[in-house]
Enzyme design. Structure first.
Site, short mmCIF file in Angstrom:
data_model
loop_
_atom_site.label_atom_id
_atom_site.label_comp_id
_atom_site.label_asym_id
_atom_site.label_seq_id
_atom_site.Cartn_x
_atom_site.Cartn_y
_atom_site.Cartn_z
NE ARG A 248 -34.24 24.78 7.49
CZ ARG A 248 -32.77 24.46 6.72
NH1 ARG A 248 -32.87 24.82 5.80
NH2 ARG A 248 -32.15 24.73 7.85
CG HIS A 252 -31.29 20.05 4.58
ND1 HIS A 252 -31.54 21.46 3.33
CD2 HIS A 252 -30.83 19.12 4.25
CE1 HIS A 252 -31.80 19.90 2.24
NE2 HIS A 252 -30.62 19.28 3.22
CE1 TYR A 260 -29.01 25.07 10.60
CE2 TYR A 260 -28.45 23.12 10.52
CZ TYR A 260 -28.92 23.57 10.08
OH TYR A 260 -29.67 23.04 9.41
#
Length: 330
Positions: A248, A252, A260
């Site tokens: 990805r 998110h 992160y």
């Protein structure tokens, strides 16, 4: 491909690898544009984009029948486009317009197209897994040779619905293919921090079904794996778990900068970008002529911008829209 109906868009992928390439380019351009719209404040709420995962969606759409059923996650723009939904219908939904696929009342996370087999995409992690099993049971009871495909993320493999859905499907030999898009992250947590095994396909052995790892960056590999699993399902041999190893690119959700991620991880995955590597393969095989891929890029960009202008000029959903489709006639 711009003037094709949604069913023509869907069927174009069946035997045309160049069409698959174009659809992957379209998905990437669409997702990039949606991120830009949110940054511009044109769209409210949140969204979850799937840059980098295009080969999974296209691989499924290329071999699934329109009469098959697909369940998908809230990261579903790419899946909808791959299955044949038009940019206008999805963008209309995201932007709250009447022309959206559900009339502008559901937003980014709830896309649907019954004609193409796409059930409403699920905002609840893993919720589509048992629904896919239920759709497969429907086909089994009716005696058709249709199948269901349940698409979910790696994080969903740790919840009860995953185990219950696969267990039931295995016991009853339901015609369903479970596709895990292992993009390495469950929301904000890397898979090694939440899951004690590296290969999620290994979990299939618990249910006595095949568990197959697939290169989710390669559309030819995803087409082959999904095709074989669907053949198995249609012949009465039961479910298959496919783990698509992919990545990805975005965070998110729209507000997540993905800080992160370990240093260099994105760059390593981007070296095997599904669009770039597939383009190089098609060019080496002579299926994409010199300059043809650049023309595809231009046409897709123009198509996405035209869709955006069409949606912007269309009427928004009224307040009364939220009260429609609440009761079914008896």
């Amino acid at each position: 491909m711009g003037d094709r109906t949604k069913m023509e868009r869907r069927l174009a992928l069946a035997a045309d690898r160049v069409a698959r390439y174009e659809r992957m380019v379209e998905i990437r351009a669409f997702e990039d544009r949606v991120q830009g719209l949110f940054a511009e404040g044109v769209v409210h709420g949140t969204t979850h984009t799937a840059q980098g995962q295009e080969a999974v969606a296209v691989g499924i759409a290329a071999v699934a029948r329109p009469t098959d059923t697909v369940t998908c996650t809230y990261r579903g723009h790419g899946m909808g486009l791959a299955l044949g939904m038009t940019p206008e219908s999805i963008l209309g939904e995201i932007m709250g317009r009447e022309m959206g696929c559900i009339g502008g009342i559901a937003g980014s996370m709830h896309l649907v197209d019954k004609e193409l087999g796409l059930l409403p995409t699920f905002a609840i992690i893993g919720a589509g897994i048992p629904v896919a099993a239920g759709a497969a049971l429907t086909a089994q009871v009716k005696g058709t040779d249709d199948a269901a495909i349940g698409v979910f993320g790696d994080g969903a493999s740790n919840i009860g619905a995953f185990h219950e859905g696969l267990n039931l499907a295995a016991i009853w030999k339901l015609p369903v293919v479970f596709v895990c898009e292992n993009n390495q992250y469950g929301e904000y947590s890397r898979i090694n921090l939440t899951t004690p095994i590296e290969d999620l396909a290994d979990r299939a052995v618990s249910y006595g079904i095949p568990g197959i790892m697939v290169d989710g960056q390669d559309p030819d590999a995803t087409v082959k794996a999904v095709s074989e699993a669907l053949d198995r399902a249609r012949s009465g041999e039961g479910p298959t778990l496919l783990e698509m190893k992919t990545y990805r690119y975005a965070g998110h959700s729209r507000a997540d900068k993905a800080e992160y991620r370990p240093e260099g991880e994105f760059e390593r995955w981007f070296q095997r970008d599904p669009i770039n590597t597939f383009r190089a393969r098609l060019e080496s095989e002579g299926l994409l002529a010199e300059g043809q891929a650049d023309e595809v890029d231009r046409q897709v960009a123009a198509r996405i911008e035209a869709a955006m202008e069409t949606v912007k000029a269309s009427p928004p959903a009224g307040v009364d829209a939220m009260f429609r489709n609440i009761y079914a006639p008896v």
